[in-house]
Design an enzyme around this catalytic site. Structure first.
Site, short mmCIF file in Angstrom:
data_model
loop_
_atom_site.label_atom_id
_atom_site.label_comp_id
_atom_site.label_asym_id
_atom_site.label_seq_id
_atom_site.Cartn_x
_atom_site.Cartn_y
_atom_site.Cartn_z
N ASP A 1 -42.34 -26.15 35.72
CA ASP A 1 -42.12 -25.18 34.43
C ASP A 1 -41.90 -23.77 34.82
O ASP A 1 -42.64 -23.47 35.83
CB ASP A 1 -43.02 -25.51 33.10
N CYS B 1 -40.02 -26.15 25.78
CA CYS B 1 -40.72 -26.38 26.74
C CYS B 1 -41.74 -27.72 26.50
O CYS B 1 -41.34 -28.82 27.01
CB CYS B 1 -41.44 -25.63 27.47
#
Length: 102
Positions: free
Chosen positions: A41, A77
């Site tokens: 990420d 996210c």
């Protein structure tokens, strides 16, 4: 305090690890290729997400795979990761945003 969503996600990850530990060794010697999937990420090119990690950047860019076109169920996210890891859409797993409250 963990929310029900976080507990559900943790339980899903435990199930995934259990499946990998049970069925992973059975694929040794199989004719299919072995694939290791690593989910990362905050690797944004514009914001320089990989700048503090030069070794990781080198491994990902030189030995990884680049996808020029990709799709997600939601562009946020945490909900997107939750969908990918659980196989559920956002309205089913309950991670609605990037905050602890979900």
């Amino acid at each position: 305090v963990r929310s029900a969503t976080h507990l559900k996600l943790a339980e899903s990850m435990e199930h995934l690890l259990l499946l990998l530990s049970v069925f992973g060794p059975l694929t040794i010697g199989a004719s299919q290729p072995n694939i290791v999937f690593i989910l990362t990420d905050d690797q944004d090119v514009t914001l320089g997400g990989l700048q503090p990690m030069p070794k990781t950047k080198k491994l990902m860019t030189e030995k990884g795979v680049f996808f020029s076109n990709a799709f997600v169920s939601t562009p946020i996210c945490c909900p997107s990761r939750s969908s990918y890891l659980t196989g559920n859409y956002i309205h089913n797993h309950g991670a609605l945003n990037n905050s602890i409250e979900g």
